[in-house]
Design a protein around this motif. Structure first.
Motif, mmCIF file in Angstrom:
data_model
loop_
_atom_site.group_PDB
_atom_site.id
_atom_site.type_symbol
_atom_site.label_atom_id
_atom_site.label_comp_id
_atom_site.label_asym_id
_atom_site.label_seq_id
_atom_site.Cartn_x
_atom_site.Cartn_y
_atom_site.Cartn_z
ATOM 1 N N LYS A 1 -10.283 10.540 -8.067
ATOM 2 C CA LYS A 1 -11.398 9.831 -7.476
ATOM 3 C C LYS A 1 -10.988 8.372 -7.304
ATOM 4 C CE LYS A 1 -14.141 11.001 -10.815
ATOM 5 N NZ LYS A 1 -15.264 11.192 -11.724
ATOM 6 N N ILE A 2 -11.604 7.719 -6.341
ATOM 7 C CA ILE A 2 -11.367 6.292 -6.158
ATOM 8 C C ILE A 2 -11.730 5.559 -7.448
ATOM 9 C CG2 ILE A 2 -12.184 4.248 -4.892
ATOM 10 C CD1 ILE A 2 -12.385 6.083 -2.422
ATOM 11 N N ASP A 3 -10.929 4.567 -7.822
ATOM 12 C CA ASP A 3 -11.062 3.723 -9.021
ATOM 13 C C ASP A 3 -10.408 4.322 -10.258
ATOM 14 O OD1 ASP A 3 -12.267 1.576 -7.818
ATOM 15 O OD2 ASP A 3 -14.301 2.210 -8.310
ATOM 16 N N VAL B 1 -7.198 3.965 -4.508
ATOM 17 C CA VAL B 1 -8.087 3.279 -3.569
ATOM 18 C C VAL B 1 -8.548 4.187 -2.429
ATOM 19 C CG1 VAL B 1 -7.158 0.992 -4.099
ATOM 20 C CG2 VAL B 1 -6.140 2.316 -2.241
ATOM 21 N N ASP B 2 -7.904 5.340 -2.254
ATOM 22 C CA ASP B 2 -8.304 6.273 -1.205
ATOM 23 C C ASP B 2 -7.775 7.662 -1.558
ATOM 24 O OD1 ASP B 2 -9.490 6.855 1.408
ATOM 25 O OD2 ASP B 2 -7.436 7.248 2.045
ATOM 26 N N VAL B 3 -8.557 8.684 -1.227
ATOM 27 C CA VAL B 3 -8.134 10.072 -1.434
ATOM 28 C C VAL B 3 -8.405 10.860 -0.171
ATOM 29 C CG1 VAL B 3 -8.435 12.186 -2.778
ATOM 30 C CG2 VAL B 3 -8.669 9.964 -3.909
ATOM 31 N N ALA B 4 -7.382 11.542 0.333
ATOM 32 C CA ALA B 4 -7.504 12.444 1.485
ATOM 33 C C ALA B 4 -6.518 13.579 1.243
ATOM 34 C CB ALA B 4 -7.200 11.719 2.791
ATOM 35 N N HIS C 1 0.866 -1.176 0.000
ATOM 36 C CA HIS C 1 0.000 0.000 0.000
ATOM 37 C C HIS C 1 0.907 1.232 0.000
ATOM 38 C CE1 HIS C 1 -3.314 -2.676 0.766
ATOM 39 N NE2 HIS C 1 -2.711 -3.124 1.869
ATOM 40 N N THR D 1 -2.459 0.561 -4.395
ATOM 41 C CA THR D 1 -1.922 -0.721 -3.935
ATOM 42 C C THR D 1 -1.267 -1.432 -5.103
ATOM 43 O OG1 THR D 1 -3.626 -0.925 -2.239
ATOM 44 C CG2 THR D 1 -2.497 -2.951 -2.895
ATOM 45 N N TYR E 1 -3.190 10.595 -1.613
ATOM 46 C CA TYR E 1 -4.043 9.531 -2.130
ATOM 47 C C TYR E 1 -3.254 8.237 -2.003
ATOM 48 C CZ TYR E 1 -1.333 9.414 -6.468
ATOM 49 O OH TYR E 1 -0.321 9.291 -7.379
ATOM 50 N N SER E 2 -3.960 7.119 -2.085
ATOM 51 C CA SER E 2 -3.314 5.816 -1.902
ATOM 52 C C SER E 2 -3.618 4.878 -3.052
ATOM 53 C CB SER E 2 -3.785 5.173 -0.594
ATOM 54 O OG SER E 2 -3.427 5.966 0.508
ATOM 55 N N LYS F 1 1.122 5.409 -0.077
ATOM 56 C CA LYS F 1 0.449 6.702 0.131
ATOM 57 C C LYS F 1 1.318 7.777 -0.505
ATOM 58 C CE LYS F 1 -1.637 9.483 3.825
ATOM 59 N NZ LYS F 1 -1.841 9.548 5.289
#
Length: 196
Positions: free
Chosen positions: A35-37, A50-53, A23, A60, A57-58, A25
């Motif tokens: 956006k996710i995906d 897979v994640d946004v903050a 994973h 894998t 973003y992250s 970051k």
């Protein structure tokens, strides 16, 4: 699908292994636009968000990806070349890049020459990948033109803009890079029976 024209650099913020998955970051100015995906190229490797903050973003990377790319050698704070997927109907400034790395290569020589840089890379010729002079190659996601081609090596010329705005300014002799060979060349070599 990508073009090999790097949008920006990102910085590895955190790395976490979970079984065979890594994973990753990333801190990036692109985070607020993701956006996710969505697919994003990281040093030439297509990975799914897979994640946004924001500003992070992250993504894998699975074991298969780690075994064929240089992502397993990432360190925190390391810079990575980033490109979002191309938009159909706009200019294709680089060349057709899938984000599917064929193998890694090693930087063998760096030469400053008349305001630009010549980088020479070697790769495993037993995998039957080919380069041709004036053909396309992707190095860590950067679309480049081959200037010298041999059976297990090639060189590229890097202009100041590319040197400063991609990971090329961090490379030294011995740096491992991701290589994606030209997709059209791969189909031709398969058709000609050059690749199993």
């Amino acid at each position: 699908m990508f073009t090999g024209i790097i949008e920006t650099l990102g910085s590895v913020s955190a790395l976490e292994m979970e079984e065979g998955n890594l994973h990753i970051k990333i801190r990036s100015s692109l985070a607020d636009q993701l956006k996710i995906d969505q697919s994003v190229s990281h040093n030439g490797v297509c990975l799914t968000v897979v994640d946004v903050a924001t500003p992070f973003y992250s993504v894998t990377a699975i074991e298969e990806t780690l075994s064929k790319t240089n992502l397993s050698t990432l360190k925190e704070e390391q810079l990575v070349n980033l490109e979002r997927a191309m938009i159909m109907g706009s200019r294709l400034d680089g060349h057709m890049v899938q984000g599917h790395v064929d193998q890694t290569g090693i930087c063998e020589k760096i030469e400053r020459k008349n305001g630009s840089w010549i980088f020479m890379f070697t790769y495993d010729a037993s995998l039957n990948h080919l380069t041709i002079e004036k053909g396309s190659i992707t190095v860590d996601g950067v679309s480049l033109t081959v200037i010298d081609s041999a059976r297990s090596s090639f060189s590229v010329a890097i202009i100041p803009y590319t040197y400063e705005n991609t990971c090329f300014h961090t490379y030294e002799v011995g740096t491992e890079v991701n290589l994606e060979f030209d997709v059209i060349g791969k189909y031709v070599s398969r058709y000609m029976g050059l690749k199993p």
